[in-house]
Design an enzyme around this catalytic site. Sequence first.
Site, mmCIF file in Angstrom:
data_model
loop_
_atom_site.group_PDB
_atom_site.id
_atom_site.type_symbol
_atom_site.label_atom_id
_atom_site.label_comp_id
_atom_site.label_asym_id
_atom_site.label_seq_id
_atom_site.Cartn_x
_atom_site.Cartn_y
_atom_site.Cartn_z
ATOM 1 C CG HIS A 196 -2.079 -0.719 0.885
ATOM 2 N ND1 HIS A 196 -2.859 -1.432 1.760
ATOM 3 C CD2 HIS A 196 -2.850 -0.949 -0.177
ATOM 4 C CE1 HIS A 196 -3.843 -2.173 1.360
ATOM 5 N NE2 HIS A 196 -3.831 -1.582 0.151
ATOM 6 C CB CYS A 496 -9.601 1.767 -19.549
ATOM 7 S SG CYS A 496 -11.075 0.521 -18.870
HETATM 8 C C1 PEP Z 1 -10.178 -3.298 -15.308
HETATM 9 O O1 PEP Z 1 -10.815 -4.029 -15.042
HETATM 10 O O2 PEP Z 1 -9.209 -3.338 -16.374
HETATM 11 C C2 PEP Z 1 -10.807 -2.049 -15.216
HETATM 12 C C3 PEP Z 1 -10.179 -0.884 -15.705
HETATM 13 O O3 PEP Z 1 -11.597 -1.788 -14.130
HETATM 14 P P1 PEP Z 1 -11.215 -1.767 -12.631
HETATM 15 O O4 PEP Z 1 -9.671 -2.130 -12.459
HETATM 16 O O5 PEP Z 1 -11.726 -0.701 -11.733
HETATM 17 O O6 PEP Z 1 -11.913 -3.041 -11.813
#
Ligand code: PEP
Length: 536
Positions: A196, A496
């Site tokens: 963390h 993403c």
């Molecule tokens: C993912 O799963 O790649 C994503 C961008 O969503 P999170 O990391 O918020 O679950």
Amino acid sequence: MNNKYKGSTVSSGIAIGPARVIRKSEPGNAAPVAMMSEPDRVEAELVRLEQAIEATKIHMDKMVLDAGVKAGKDAAQIFLMHKLVLDGKEFRNLSRICIEDGQMDAEEAVRQTSEALASKFDEMEDEYMRARADDVRDIAREVIIALHEGIDGSDDPQKEYPHILLTRSILPGEVMELDQDNVLAIVTVEGSTTSHAAVLAHMMDIPMIVSVPIDLDAIEDGTPIYVNADVGEVIVSPDVDFIEQAHRSSDPVRSALLGLKGCETVTITGRHIDLYANISSVVDMKKAMENDAEGIGLYRSEFMYMERLEAPSEDEQFAVYKKLLNMYKDKVLTVRTMDLGGDKLTPYVDPEGKRGLSVSLAHPDIFRVQLRALVRASVYGQLRIMYPYVTNAEEVVKANSLFAEVKWALLSEVGSVSIPQGIMVETVDAVENIDALIPHADFISIGTNDLTCDIYGVDRFSAVEGAIKDDYENLFAMIGRVVYKAHNAGLSVCVCGEIASRREYTSRLLDTDVDCLSVAPAEILLMRDHIINNCR
Ligand code: PEP
Ligand code: MG
């Protein structure tokens, strides 16, 4: 003498400055156990312990707020977890037993308790769980400071000058307390990139390298240190020529990066890539703007729902969305509707083992409030929404009709608004059902964090790397398949997940023909530079 060391980068950046070495006592070097003679001293120590725990809980509330402001909601969550440990029975009861049966004073009892709890984590196979040992030690450190009534060197005058912080290890609370204006970089001898403390340093944009095999006893405060966290390198006492050269060249490197602000992200062969940022808070939005993100590819709205006893109201959400849209007026803001379930829990929504869109659909009252706030805010900029963790077309159809109903109800208030609506492909089910899903979406975003876990059968807390035996072949094949089908239908695709930030995978990602990468704000300019100079 060897003065060059290699470690693992937590957050990138280059810094040169004088050392400030934190010399913590090694485990085992603790002061001898204080033996107590009179029985009523036991009672007095128990009272001190209880008071210190209560004082630390109050301090943790402040840390939650501070962390939220300095580093966003994910950071606040860390200290909320610390408070939960103090609220629980294990830490308190073990410390009491040490005082009652072990004849220890409160400080020693807390030390022994934290070492006993931390060593359980230390022995675990999983890197993520091992890193939790530091959280336990951090909690104990705070309680011991409270036992000493806060006189523990918090006014260290050395904090006043810009320096490179060198330490054996660092705890999350210590990172939060750092004077951000003066800590140029952090170097630790131990530690993991998933602790963390590491997560916090990354979110606070402090260059940091862990696991650097450096002998701290051989370094005096003030020794010049060069840190290149972009390549995980530390040089102790670099020679004068090197320092001059580094000063001359690190500025151009940084200013070359800054010179990329306003430039198009385009590959060597002239292909344009949309380079967006992932954010979770208004603080992150500022960083995204400073780093010239071309838009926001993912705003994790669910963090607004967490750490509270009831869901945020429509007006509260409207104010946040409006603020974000106004901040980055001419850029796309992609709000992911609340992604609850999994490790994102709230006291007022029981996900019943589900995740993402299906949880929202099971709580239409809460979901409708979010959609209303989004529709009302949409008039302030270029809003897109996307549904998380979709698995099949039926749930997207349901969400779209709820969204249409909300828009209709607000027609007289906001007029007719056009808000592109996308889906997140982050499950193997979604990849398999992609043909059925595409007709119901305006764009696609691939969440590779969850998709990787689903493909390779690991959970979000494990160090994923060990489970990947095919160098992500399967993942890239799935991304390629989704992109191919989406493009045939005229839809754009963004990636993403964290892999979009990892430059060693950028060429392979771009080979799948994705249109957009959405990365951490601090990675934007580095990624633009990489794409412009290295990718075809
Ligand atoms: C993912 O799963 O790649 C994503 C961008 O969503 P999170 O990391 O918020 O679950
Ligand atoms: Mg996800």
